[in-house]
Design a protein around this motif. Structure first.
Motif, mmCIF file in Angstrom:
data_model
loop_
_atom_site.group_PDB
_atom_site.id
_atom_site.type_symbol
_atom_site.label_atom_id
_atom_site.label_comp_id
_atom_site.label_asym_id
_atom_site.label_seq_id
_atom_site.Cartn_x
_atom_site.Cartn_y
_atom_site.Cartn_z
ATOM 1 N N GLY A 153 81.337 91.597 30.720
ATOM 2 C CA GLY A 153 81.146 90.923 32.052
ATOM 3 C C GLY A 153 81.251 91.854 33.242
ATOM 4 N N LEU A 154 82.174 92.344 33.311
ATOM 5 C CA LEU A 154 82.456 93.413 34.400
ATOM 6 C C LEU A 154 81.513 94.743 34.754
ATOM 7 N N LEU A 155 80.848 95.054 33.532
ATOM 8 C CA LEU A 155 79.702 96.145 33.606
ATOM 9 C C LEU A 155 78.640 95.478 34.128
ATOM 10 N N ILE A 156 78.409 94.188 33.652
ATOM 11 C CA ILE A 156 77.116 93.408 34.048
ATOM 12 C C ILE A 156 77.256 93.201 35.660
ATOM 13 N N MET A 157 78.394 92.719 36.256
ATOM 14 C CA MET A 157 78.507 92.570 37.447
ATOM 15 C C MET A 157 78.329 93.633 38.216
ATOM 16 N N PHE A 158 78.972 94.774 37.786
ATOM 17 C CA PHE A 158 78.914 95.940 38.724
ATOM 18 C C PHE A 158 77.462 96.324 38.869
ATOM 19 N N ALA A 159 76.555 96.267 37.857
ATOM 20 C CA ALA A 159 75.108 96.848 37.892
ATOM 21 C C ALA A 159 74.582 95.757 39.063
ATOM 22 N N VAL A 160 74.805 94.356 38.861
ATOM 23 C CA VAL A 160 74.126 93.405 39.732
ATOM 24 C C VAL A 160 74.593 93.835 40.954
ATOM 25 N N PHE A 161 75.729 93.886 41.401
ATOM 26 C CA PHE A 161 75.803 94.092 42.732
ATOM 27 C C PHE A 161 75.699 95.481 43.287
ATOM 28 N N ASN A 162 75.467 96.392 42.361
ATOM 29 C CA ASN A 162 75.107 97.784 42.934
ATOM 30 C C ASN A 162 73.752 97.853 43.428
ATOM 31 N N ARG A 163 72.801 96.828 43.154
ATOM 32 C CA ARG A 163 71.519 96.536 43.661
ATOM 33 C C ARG A 163 71.454 95.204 44.411
ATOM 34 N N PHE A 164 72.400 94.733 44.705
ATOM 35 C CA PHE A 164 72.273 93.561 45.544
ATOM 36 C C PHE A 164 72.130 93.952 46.909
ATOM 37 N N ASP A 165 71.039 93.254 47.504
ATOM 38 C CA ASP A 165 70.924 93.312 49.154
ATOM 39 C C ASP A 165 71.647 92.675 49.794
ATOM 40 N N LYS A 166 72.403 93.392 50.873
ATOM 41 C CA LYS A 166 73.424 92.921 51.729
ATOM 42 C C LYS A 166 72.945 92.220 52.808
ATOM 43 N N SER A 167 71.430 92.577 53.108
ATOM 44 C CA SER A 167 70.957 91.895 54.208
ATOM 45 C C SER A 167 71.180 90.434 54.116
ATOM 46 N N TYR A 168 70.994 89.970 52.847
ATOM 47 C CA TYR A 168 71.160 88.338 52.660
ATOM 48 C C TYR A 168 72.429 87.860 53.504
ATOM 49 N N GLU A 169 73.651 88.642 52.906
ATOM 50 C CA GLU A 169 74.887 88.019 53.491
ATOM 51 C C GLU A 169 75.004 88.266 54.962
ATOM 52 N N GLU A 170 74.473 89.480 55.257
ATOM 53 C CA GLU A 170 74.506 89.554 56.835
ATOM 54 C C GLU A 170 73.367 88.526 57.451
ATOM 55 N N ALA A 171 72.579 88.191 57.007
ATOM 56 C CA ALA A 171 71.864 86.956 57.763
ATOM 57 C C ALA A 171 72.661 85.674 57.827
ATOM 58 N N ALA A 172 73.444 85.361 56.621
ATOM 59 C CA ALA A 172 74.235 84.251 56.706
ATOM 60 C C ALA A 172 75.353 84.247 57.692
ATOM 61 N N ARG A 173 75.785 85.435 57.656
ATOM 62 C CA ARG A 173 76.909 85.688 58.621
ATOM 63 C C ARG A 173 76.312 85.524 60.088
ATOM 64 N N ASP A 174 75.320 86.162 60.465
ATOM 65 C CA ASP A 174 74.431 85.965 61.873
ATOM 66 C C ASP A 174 74.608 84.376 61.842
ATOM 67 N N LEU A 175 74.178 83.281 61.190
ATOM 68 C CA LEU A 175 73.891 82.121 61.314
ATOM 69 C C LEU A 175 75.117 81.467 61.493
ATOM 70 N N GLY A 176 76.319 82.151 61.150
ATOM 71 C CA GLY A 176 77.333 81.315 61.294
ATOM 72 C C GLY A 176 78.164 81.024 60.280
ATOM 73 N N ALA A 177 77.775 81.326 58.967
ATOM 74 C CA ALA A 177 78.472 81.141 57.720
ATOM 75 C C ALA A 177 79.656 81.741 57.520
ATOM 76 N N SER A 178 80.680 81.195 56.981
ATOM 77 C CA SER A 178 81.973 81.769 56.689
ATOM 78 C C SER A 178 81.824 82.569 55.520
ATOM 79 N N PRO A 179 82.847 83.415 55.230
ATOM 80 C CA PRO A 179 82.694 84.427 53.839
ATOM 81 C C PRO A 179 82.538 83.483 52.696
ATOM 82 N N TRP A 180 83.210 82.127 52.604
ATOM 83 C CA TRP A 180 83.278 81.392 51.519
ATOM 84 C C TRP A 180 81.974 80.769 51.491
ATOM 85 N N GLN A 181 81.379 80.300 52.533
ATOM 86 C CA GLN A 181 80.029 79.785 52.654
ATOM 87 C C GLN A 181 79.006 80.855 52.117
ATOM 88 N N THR A 182 79.041 82.243 52.779
ATOM 89 C CA THR A 182 78.155 83.190 52.047
ATOM 90 C C THR A 182 78.348 83.371 50.568
#
Length: 280
Positions: A153-182
């Motif tokens: 499970g950890l190896l799969i998640m490492f691969a997933v987050f390694n190519r995860f586009d962080k711009s989605y999280e940045e956009a959510a934070r710019d719109l006022g989302a908290s870390p948990w909401q993001t």
């Protein structure tokens, strides 16, 4: 354009066919023999064709606890599945940033994959015995199986987050989302198909695990242990009927997970299409 197959295609195709026969031949043989007639035995030739042994499987057996062991394996599989998904996501999120001891922790997790399974089972069983805790499928068996499912499970998640586009999280934070909401409304929906894959790994690896459960299940067997025990004292095709049903159940579980992934991908594609139309 010449579309003729090269000469190497035919020997390679024959080799691949033999590989498939080697891989699935035993399962197909068991499935065929499970349809023996009432006087049939454990070998060919078959003596008639019937559903007698499937019907007999649902009767009171003189030996073994088939349905009790199935319920334990199913419950244990669900426990391992949920824990593997939750810990794998948390670990994947944690390893996105370097922290003290991250390298050592990573190699400790992966090492569990290369240690012989029977030694893991023996070690966990000894720890529970020495500390005065009961060796039980829901405690020691649960912990022993996590040493098998969590690294995957950890190896799969490492691969997933390694190519995860962080711009989605940045956009959510710019719109006022908290870390948990993001995490809840952005990250988890995007990685949902991968989470289903981790869940499938966790459940199936637990459901048919034998070696790591052998010395940690206590006095109540899981289904693989029960089937192994039945091979020494069951001399009728009822054991083949059990094997066929458990195989069908495994394929049904895989089918449900794949259907869920397909539905999520289709829903995401529809949502993206609707969003594009709205922008137009």
């Amino acid at each position: 354009m010449d579309r003729r197959r090269p000469r190497s295609f035919y020997p390679l195709a024959a080799f691949f066919g033999l590989f498939l026969l080697f891989l699935y031949g035993p399962t197909l043989t068991i499935a065929i023999l499970s349809f023996q007639g009432p006087t049939g035995g454990l070998t060919f030739p078959m003596r008639g064709v019937s559903l007698h042994w499937f019907h007999d499987l649902f009767q009171q057996q003189a030996v073994g606890d088939i349905w009790g062991s199935f319920r334990r394996s199913f419950a244990l599989g669900l426990m391992v599945m949920v824990t593997t998904v939750v810990v794998s996501v948390m670990g994947g999120l944690a390893f996105r940033k370097r922290f003290a001891g991250s390298g050592v922790l990573f190699y400790l997790v992966v090492t569990a994959l290369v240690i012989p399974s029977i030694l893991i089972s023996l070690g966990v069983g000894l720890i529970f015995n020495q500390t005065g805790l009961d060796v039980h499928w829901s405690t020691s068996g649960f912990g022993s199986q996590l040493t098998w499912t969590l690294p995957f499970g950890l190896l799969i998640m490492f691969a997933v987050f390694n190519r995860f586009d962080k711009s989605y999280e940045e956009a959510a934070r710019d719109l006022g989302a908290s870390p948990w909401q993001t995490i809840a409304h952005v990250v988890l929906p995007i990685i949902a198909p991968s989470l289903i894959g981790v869940a499938l790994f966790g459940f199936t690896l637990s459901y048919d695990e034998f070696a790591r459960t052998l010395l940690t299940a206590g006095s109540r067997n899981t289904l693989p242990l029960e089937i192994y025990g039945m091979t020494t004292n069951v001399t009728t095709p009822v054991i083949f009927a059990l094997g066929t049903l458990t195989t069908v159940f495994s394929f049904l579980v895989i089918g449900v997970f794949l259907a869920t992934v397909w539905a999520l991908n289709r829903r995401r594609a529809r949502a993206g299409s609707d969003a594009g139309k709205g922008m137009v």
